[in-house]
Write an enzyme that holds these catalytic residues in place. Structure first.
Site, PDB file in Angstrom:
ATOM      1  N   GLU A  59       0.840  -1.201   0.000  1.00 50.39           N
ATOM      2  CA  GLU A  59       0.000   0.000   0.000  1.00 50.39           C
ATOM      3  C   GLU A  59       0.878   1.254   0.000  1.00 50.39           C
ATOM      4  OE1 GLU A  59      -0.036  -2.643   2.000  1.00 50.39           O
ATOM      5  OE2 GLU A  59      -1.942  -2.903   3.047  1.00 50.39           O
ATOM      6  N   TRP A 177      16.697 -38.591 -17.919  1.00 52.44           N
ATOM      7  CA  TRP A 177      15.699 -37.653 -17.440  1.00 52.44           C
ATOM      8  C   TRP A 177      14.334 -38.234 -17.668  1.00 52.44           C
ATOM      9  CZ3 TRP A 177      17.440 -34.120 -14.347  1.00 52.44           C
ATOM     10  CH2 TRP A 177      18.706 -33.566 -14.556  1.00 52.44           C
ATOM     11  N   ARG A 214      18.742 -22.249 -10.885  1.00 50.13           N
ATOM     12  CA  ARG A 214      19.419 -21.737 -12.091  1.00 50.13           C
ATOM     13  C   ARG A 214      18.529 -20.811 -12.909  1.00 50.13           C
ATOM     14  NH1 ARG A 214      20.873 -26.879 -10.292  1.00 50.13           N
ATOM     15  NH2 ARG A 214      20.066 -27.913 -12.149  1.00 50.13           N
ATOM     16  N   GLU A 298      12.518 -32.653  -2.703  1.00 57.00           N
ATOM     17  CA  GLU A 298      13.113 -33.203  -3.937  1.00 57.00           C
ATOM     18  C   GLU A 298      13.888 -34.424  -3.474  1.00 57.00           C
ATOM     19  OE1 GLU A 298      14.367 -31.047  -7.215  1.00 57.00           O
ATOM     20  OE2 GLU A 298      13.942 -29.089  -6.352  1.00 57.00           O
TER      21      GLU A 298
HETATM   22  C1  AOF Z   1       3.971  -7.173   4.417  1.00 56.55           C
HETATM   23  N1  AOF Z   1       3.770  -6.554   3.233  1.00 56.55           N
HETATM   24  O1  AOF Z   1       2.534  -5.392   1.822  1.00 56.55           O
HETATM   25  C2  AOF Z   1       1.580  -6.033   3.855  1.00 56.55           C
HETATM   26  C3  AOF Z   1       1.777  -6.716   5.093  1.00 56.55           C
HETATM   27  O2  AOF Z   1       7.032  -6.590   9.991  1.00 56.55           O
HETATM   28  P1  AOF Z   1       6.250  -5.714   9.089  1.00 56.55           P
HETATM   29  O3  AOF Z   1       6.083  -4.336   9.575  1.00 56.55           O
HETATM   30  O4  AOF Z   1       6.786  -5.727   7.675  1.00 56.55           O
HETATM   31  O5  AOF Z   1       4.753  -6.290   9.058  1.00 56.55           O
HETATM   32  C4  AOF Z   1       4.458  -7.512   8.505  1.00 56.55           C
HETATM   33  C5  AOF Z   1       2.972  -7.796   8.649  1.00 56.55           C
HETATM   34  O6  AOF Z   1       2.196  -6.765   8.037  1.00 56.55           O
HETATM   35  C6  AOF Z   1       2.535  -9.066   7.965  1.00 56.55           C
HETATM   36  O7  AOF Z   1       2.645 -10.167   8.815  1.00 56.55           O
HETATM   37  C7  AOF Z   1       1.076  -8.794   7.606  1.00 56.55           C
HETATM   38  O8  AOF Z   1       0.265  -9.127   8.703  1.00 56.55           O
HETATM   39  C8  AOF Z   1       1.005  -7.273   7.431  1.00 56.55           C
HETATM   40  N2  AOF Z   1       0.814  -6.817   6.021  1.00 56.55           N
HETATM   41  N3  AOF Z   1       2.997  -7.254   5.317  1.00 56.55           N
HETATM   42  O9  AOF Z   1       5.052  -7.663   4.678  1.00 56.55           O
HETATM   43  C9  AOF Z   1       2.632  -5.962   2.909  1.00 56.55           C
HETATM   44  N4  AOF Z   1       0.429  -5.436   3.550  1.00 56.55           N
HETATM   45 ZN    ZN Z   2       0.972  -2.638   6.037  1.00 59.07          ZN
END
Ligand code: AOF
Ligand code: ZN
Length: 374
Positions: A59, A177, A214, A298
């Site tokens: 966001e 393979w 790879r 794997e």
């Molecule tokens: C993300 N990316 O785009 C959104 C998340 O440790 P922080 O501050 O990065 O927070 C992580 C938490 O934030 C994650 O567990 C989830 O609940 C919320 N949303 N997290 O890493 C994002 N929108």
């Molecule tokens: Zn957030």
């Protein structure tokens, strides 16, 4: 029939999912998130995604990248905007301050720190919120994050490459393979997505695989070697010191001296033994403690069987080549499972199938219980 609004929301959510996937292999243990800001004519104004662990949330990136006024506009995001102070301040507050009038989201955040609190905060500020657009697709996108949050366990996919009659190697252990190049390229993509790959000492001894990724622009997964008695050679490629983490799962009966034969970069998980094998459930919990959130297997049929039988497997990804081996002594993807009755079958739910230049890729989910057909 979907009305125009629903159709446009679905289209924009598909875009969010596509953006979110650009973070695959980089954001763990965080979720994959994409966000799109749009106007009342559903015209895209700005987009963003969570690019790497510790970086801005989707966001925030969408807000920062906007080249025109976003006050009074809408945002769509596959996961509920967060409400907590983590590595970054709450996205819900950012959206309120930015004057966003409507938030469309795919699913509630399973993270207990957020879980509906983000939605409440937005609503309390007078923002219109809608939840549940393409919810199934959004949940599939973040299947790893959901399992981690709910169960504090790694998400595990059993990956196999086999003949039409379910053989993963000849009786002499040769597997090069079975599947074609297109299938093998797809496996490279999987290696880039999962935190770690697990293999067993049998596969290390038979194939000496490198288990690197790879794919162009890809990154190596952590290598996990299941080797109860440390019988694989310390010179095997999986133990190369190439900057990738290597974790060895062994018995707590293995001597210190034996462990010291391996490089100092190797991390050991010493497990209690169950019937002469390192306890797989114990091992997988310990692997989670080490920060690994998803694992791709794997390996040979015995380790596959142990993981499936322990109830820890979430998904099966099978690459099936149009070949028949027919040898009873050839290696099967699952060894020693030996269900005697159809009613004892482990049932899966197939979620996708794809033809890969003549091979078939089938993805199925575990957890459907035993066969309940009458
Ligand atoms: C993300 N990316 O785009 C959104 C998340 O440790 P922080 O501050 O990065 O927070 C992580 C938490 O934030 C994650 O567990 C989830 O609940 C919320 N949303 N997290 O890493 C994002 N929108
Ligand atoms: Zn957030």
């Amino acid at each position: 029939m979907l009305n125009k609004e629903q159709k446009e929301y679905n289209r924009l959510m598909r875009r969010c999912i596509k953006l979110a996937k650009k973070g695959e292999g980089r954001v763990s243990p965080n979720p994959l998130v994409g966000a799109v800001i749009f106007d009342d004519d559903y015209r895209i104004i700005s987009e963003g995604f969570h690019e790497y662990y510790g970086g801005n949330h989707a966001e925030r990136n969408a807000v920062l990248k906007a080249k025109e006024e976003i006050r009074g506009k809408s945002i769509i995001v596959n996961l509920e905007p967060c409400s907590h102070y983590g590595k970054t301040p709450p996205c819900a507050d950012l959206l309120i301050e930015s004057g966003i009038k409507r938030v469309i989201t795919g699913m509630v955040d399973p993270n207990p720190k957020v879980c509906t609190k983000g939605i409440s905060r937005l609503k309390d500020a007078g923002i219109e919120v809608r939840v549940g657009i393409l919810e199934e697709e959004c949940k599939e996108l973040n299947k790893i994050f959901i399992k981690n949050q709910k169960e504090k366990k790694p998400y595990i996919a059993i990956k196999t490459g086999m003949t039409l009659d379910g053989k993963i190697a000849s009786r002499l252990g040769k597997s090069k393979w079975i599947t074609n190049e297109t299938s093998r390229k797809e496996v490279q993509k999987l290696r880039n997505k999962y935190d770690a790959i697990i293999t067993g000492s049998g596969t290390v001894l038979a194939d000496n695989p490198s288990l690197t990724c790879r794919m162009r622009g890809g990154r190596n997964p952590v290598r996990i070697i299941y080797d109860t008695n440390l019988r694989s050679s310390s010179q095997s490629k999986v133990f190369n010191e190439d900057g990738t983490r290597v974790i060895v799962i062994c018995s707590n009966n293995v001597s210190k001296r034996r462990r010291s034969l391996y490089g100092s970069h190797i991390e050991f998980i010493e497990c209690p033994e169950v019937l002469g094998h390192a306890d797989i459930k114990y091992a997988l919990d310990a692997v989670y403690e080490k920060g690994i959130r998803s694992i791709l297997t794997e390996c040979g049929g015995e380790l596959n069987r142990a993981i499936i039988q322990s109830g820890c497997a979430d998904e099966l990804i099978q690459f099936i080549a149009p070949k028949i081996l027919g040898d009873k002594e050839a290696k099967s993807f699952i060894e020693g499972y030996n269900r005697k009755e159809i009613s004892e079958c482990n049932n899966l739910k197939i979620v996708s199938t794809k033809i890969l230049n003549g091979d078939i890729m089938i993805c199925g989910k575990f957890g459907m219980g035993l066969n309940n057909d009458k």
